[in-house]
Design an enzyme around this catalytic site. Structure first.
Site, mmCIF file in Angstrom:
data_model
loop_
_atom_site.group_PDB
_atom_site.id
_atom_site.type_symbol
_atom_site.label_atom_id
_atom_site.label_comp_id
_atom_site.label_asym_id
_atom_site.label_seq_id
_atom_site.Cartn_x
_atom_site.Cartn_y
_atom_site.Cartn_z
ATOM 1 N N ARG A 8 0.817 -1.056 0.287
ATOM 2 C CA ARG A 8 0.151 0.045 0.386
ATOM 3 C C ARG A 8 0.948 0.968 -0.199
ATOM 4 N NH1 ARG A 8 -1.756 0.521 5.853
ATOM 5 N NH2 ARG A 8 0.105 -1.475 6.707
ATOM 6 N N SER A 35 -4.730 3.736 6.676
ATOM 7 C CA SER A 35 -4.741 2.509 7.011
ATOM 8 C C SER A 35 -4.119 2.264 5.110
ATOM 9 C CB SER A 35 -5.700 1.573 7.622
ATOM 10 O OG SER A 35 -7.114 1.934 7.112
ATOM 11 N N GLU A 56 -18.436 3.210 0.979
ATOM 12 C CA GLU A 56 -18.039 2.783 0.319
ATOM 13 C C GLU A 56 -18.719 2.593 -0.488
ATOM 14 O OE1 GLU A 56 -18.301 1.778 3.287
ATOM 15 O OE2 GLU A 56 -16.135 1.727 4.303
ATOM 16 N N PHE A 81 -14.798 -3.648 1.984
ATOM 17 C CA PHE A 81 -15.689 -3.415 1.948
ATOM 18 C C PHE A 81 -16.573 -2.616 0.410
ATOM 19 C CE2 PHE A 81 -14.439 -2.828 6.638
ATOM 20 C CZ PHE A 81 -15.235 -3.373 6.954
ATOM 21 N N ARG A 165 -2.147 -6.386 3.591
ATOM 22 C CA ARG A 165 -2.013 -5.279 4.196
ATOM 23 C C ARG A 165 -0.521 -5.277 4.763
ATOM 24 N NH1 ARG A 165 -4.485 -2.627 7.619
ATOM 25 N NH2 ARG A 165 -3.660 -1.548 9.668
HETATM 26 C C1 TPP Z 1 -18.384 -0.059 6.419
HETATM 27 C C2 TPP Z 1 -17.369 -0.454 6.784
HETATM 28 N N1 TPP Z 1 -16.099 0.601 6.660
HETATM 29 C C3 TPP Z 1 -15.128 0.352 7.125
HETATM 30 C C4 TPP Z 1 -14.632 -0.037 8.626
HETATM 31 C C5 TPP Z 1 -13.405 0.494 9.050
HETATM 32 N N2 TPP Z 1 -13.369 1.035 10.156
HETATM 33 C C6 TPP Z 1 -13.324 0.246 11.787
HETATM 34 S S1 TPP Z 1 -13.459 1.589 13.120
HETATM 35 C C7 TPP Z 1 -14.016 2.599 11.730
HETATM 36 C C8 TPP Z 1 -13.923 3.928 12.339
HETATM 37 C C9 TPP Z 1 -15.118 3.789 13.136
HETATM 38 O O1 TPP Z 1 -15.304 5.169 13.741
HETATM 39 P P1 TPP Z 1 -16.785 5.756 14.712
HETATM 40 O O2 TPP Z 1 -17.889 5.372 14.027
HETATM 41 O O3 TPP Z 1 -16.501 6.744 14.977
HETATM 42 O O4 TPP Z 1 -16.318 4.754 15.997
HETATM 43 P P2 TPP Z 1 -15.644 5.140 17.457
HETATM 44 O O5 TPP Z 1 -15.339 5.854 17.386
HETATM 45 O O6 TPP Z 1 -16.785 4.664 18.346
HETATM 46 O O7 TPP Z 1 -14.826 3.868 16.976
HETATM 47 C C10 TPP Z 1 -13.570 2.407 10.147
HETATM 48 C C11 TPP Z 1 -13.539 3.564 9.509
HETATM 49 C C12 TPP Z 1 -15.547 -0.835 8.998
HETATM 50 N N3 TPP Z 1 -15.499 -1.347 9.965
HETATM 51 N N4 TPP Z 1 -16.534 -0.824 7.994
#
Ligand code: TPP
Lengths: 312, 281
Positions: A8, A35, A56, A81, A165
């Protein structure tokens, strides 16, 4: 051989380099610029970077609109995703409408380890492959990732790319070889059997080849970096000249590289063949190497299967 | 449990999840710490559940739509006896059931989540079934604020109001951070409460790290008849660990030995305070 640069990061570095002379290259991220290792690009070219948040479907639609307006968008988002959540946008907005969108699925295969099936991306090749007009590419190592990225900037059309990754061990000694979209690379010549591999399993196939050589077997290794359009010529030649084929992939045994190769073999030049990949079940949790070993995606297992096939 | 006991329990859960993440060398630290108080209030006081009968028909349902913050949930379910606490040591290891997201092979987990934007639609389905069958259970769905960027959240929001699901409670862990930084920089959400209200929900804003407020508001559901409820739980990502609070980097950063020790010291000091307060009462 020991490599510490993940693919990446190579994509980001290459796009940074190419963007010097091209203000139409754009990178899109879905709360994933870190990431995807795209933060340096976002910093260097803020006008060529778009953050869409955790969305997405939206990211692919926006990219299609950008492409329709002359931009060269690279969508970077976790492969799981991007390939599933957005598949209708990919089918209609990218492939059917023939827009020039590059879809880069990051952290694909089982590289998200213990995050489970929601985060594993081992159906993506099957799905992407069934979409007319969408090319599907999985680079083997950092050298190939660089050459592929350069080729993608030149290529006009929809492409789904999948990378993992973590850093992967090199399969190529250098960038000193020809990368052509749709043309397999013969990594090792051989007469007795052919291993066809893709992505991170190319390294595993090369290790198996070395073990087979010790055992007196002349093994060909094909790197099928482009699964679509598939290099049928190389497959038929391998069937003709080596008689036996093993495919290896970090993907479900349904609908991936093995299935694509089998479709060609069965219809045009039937020879004994084995398909190695993730069985039809949620992949077990663990590091990539643990998951690979669990399912026999290993040099030792490939070697064993090859010797079994040849002794029949 | 009374409020002081709940506060003490939340501190214990925070300590347990930090140890678990440290042991596994992986995990979502920030988001788990921010929602620990919400989960503690739900699991130890508000929800009707029975660890000996995880599939009891009349149980309240909890859906972790922000499935990445499963660490607090694993520690709570183990502590309540849904599975042996010993098993927490296997978190994220080869072959474990306790992976980095909810896994319904484990007792106490209703549905598998991890891809954001799925939980509310599932919850709408569960609440609709409960309503149609004349059951009294409630469905609680915890979402992230970053998660609000997924269009599927809003499709489900529309349906929840359309079917007048007053047995449905959605909670947003409004900690104002996601992976890449502040929610308002990544994809602006405000005015978020007005958006939910416009979608037909009764919106209640609370301090999601204030145990007293959490219990009081949860116990007031349904807040308005004929409407689903949305709790905007204003929280602090990394809550309870001074150096992780409000730092985006701690989303999935893992504490090293020193940081673990420091965090545990802070949390045990808090725990001691609650215990003393409890004795005074
Ligand atoms: C559909 C999807 N896209 C991306 C992710 C990757 N991802 C995991 S946690 C996260 C951020 C989440 O932020 P938030 O909803 O504000 O949760 P918190 O700050 O409470 O952890 C992302 C982008 C995912 N799990 N699912």
């Amino acid at each position: 051989m020991a490599n510490s640069i993940p693919n990446r990061q190579v994509i980001c570095d290459t796009l940074l380099e190419l963007s010097k002379g091209d203000r139409n290259i754009m990178v899109l991220a879905s709360d994933s610029s870190g990431s995807a290792a795209m933060a340096p690009f976002a910093k260097a070219y803020p006008d060529q970077f778009v953050e869409v948040g955790i969305a997405e479907q939206n990211i692919v639609g926006i990219a299609a609109g950008l492409a329709h307006s002359g931009k060269k968008p690279f969508v970077t988002s976790p492969a799981c995703f991007l390939s599933m959540r957005s598949i209708e946008q990919i089918k209609v907005d990218v492939a059917y409408s023939a827009t020039n969108v590059k879809l880069v699925g990051i952290s694909g295969g089982v590289s998200y380890g213990a995050l489970g099936m929601s985060h594993h991306s081992v159906q993506d090749i099957a799905v992407a492959r069934a979409i007319p007009g969408l090319a599907v590419v999985l680079p083997a190592d950092r050298h190939e990732t660089k050459k592929m990225t350069e080729a993608l900037v030149q290529y006009e059309g929809g492409v789904y790319v999948r990378i993992g990754r973590n850093p992967v061990e090199d399969s190529y000694e250098s960038e000193n070889y020809e990368f052509v979209l749709g043309k397999a690379v013969t990594m090792r010549e051989g007469r007795d059997i052919t291993i066809i591999a893709v992505g991170e399993t190319v390294r595993v196939a090369l290790d198996a080849e070395a073990a087979l050589k010790e055992a007196g077997v002349s093994c060909r290794v094909l790197n099928m970096h482009t699964i679509k359009p598939l290099d049928k010529e190389a497959i038929l030649k391998a069937a003709e000249e080596t008689g036996y084929i093993i495919t290896v992939e970090e993907h479900s045994i349904h609908g991936g590289l093995g299935a694509a190769v089998a479709e060609v073999i069965v219809q045009q030049r039937p020879v004994p063949m084995r398909i190695l990949g993730i069985p039809d079940e949620p992949a077990i949790a663990g590091k990539t190497s643990e998951v690979f070993d669990h399912y026999g995606i290993s040099a030792a297992n490939i070697t064993k299967i090859a010797l079994e096939m040849l002794s029949r | 449990m009374d409020i002081i006991e709940l506060k003490a329990k939340a501190a214990e859960i925070r300590m347990a999840l930090l140890k678990m993440i440290h042991n596994a060398k992986t995990g979502h630290t920030g988001g788990s710490l921010s929602n620990t108080d919400i989960l503690t209030a739900l699991y130890y006081r508000v929800m009707k559940i029975d660890p000996t009968r995880p599939k009891w028909e009349d149980r309240d349902r909890f859906i972790a739509s922000k499935g990445h913050s499963v660490e607090s949930l694993w520690c709570i379910l183990a502590n309540l006896g849904f599975f042996p606490e010993e098993e927490l040591k296997t978190f994220s290891q080869y072959g474990t059931r306790l992976i980095g997201h909810p896994n319904n092979k484990v007792p106490g987990i209703e549905m598998n989540t991890g891809a954001l934007g799925h939980g509310l639609a599932i919850s709408v389905g569960m609440a609709l079934a409960g309503k149609r069958d004349g059951k009294g259970y409630r469905v609680y769905c915890l979402m992230g604020d970053g998660e609000q960027a997924e269009g599927s959240v809003w499709e489900a929001a529309m349906a929840g109001a359309h079917y007048k699901l007053e047995n449905l409670v959605a909670i947003i862990d409004r900690n104002r951070l996601q992976i890449s930084g502040s929610t308002e920089e990544v994809m602006g959400l405000e005015p978020l409460e007005e958006k939910w209200a416009a979608f037909g929900w009764n919106v209640v804003s609370i301090d999601g790290n204030d145990m007293d407020a959490l219990v009081r508001t949860f116990e007031s559901v349904p807040t308005v008849s004929g409407k689903p409820t949305l709790f905007m739980a204003n929280t602090v990502k990394g809550k309870g660990v001074s150096f992780a609070e409000n730092v985006a980097h701690w989303h999935h950063h893992v504490p090293n030995d020193e940081q673990l020790e420091l965090a545990l010291a802070e949390l045990s000091a808090a725990l001691e305070r609650y215990k003393q307060e409890g004795q005074v009462q």
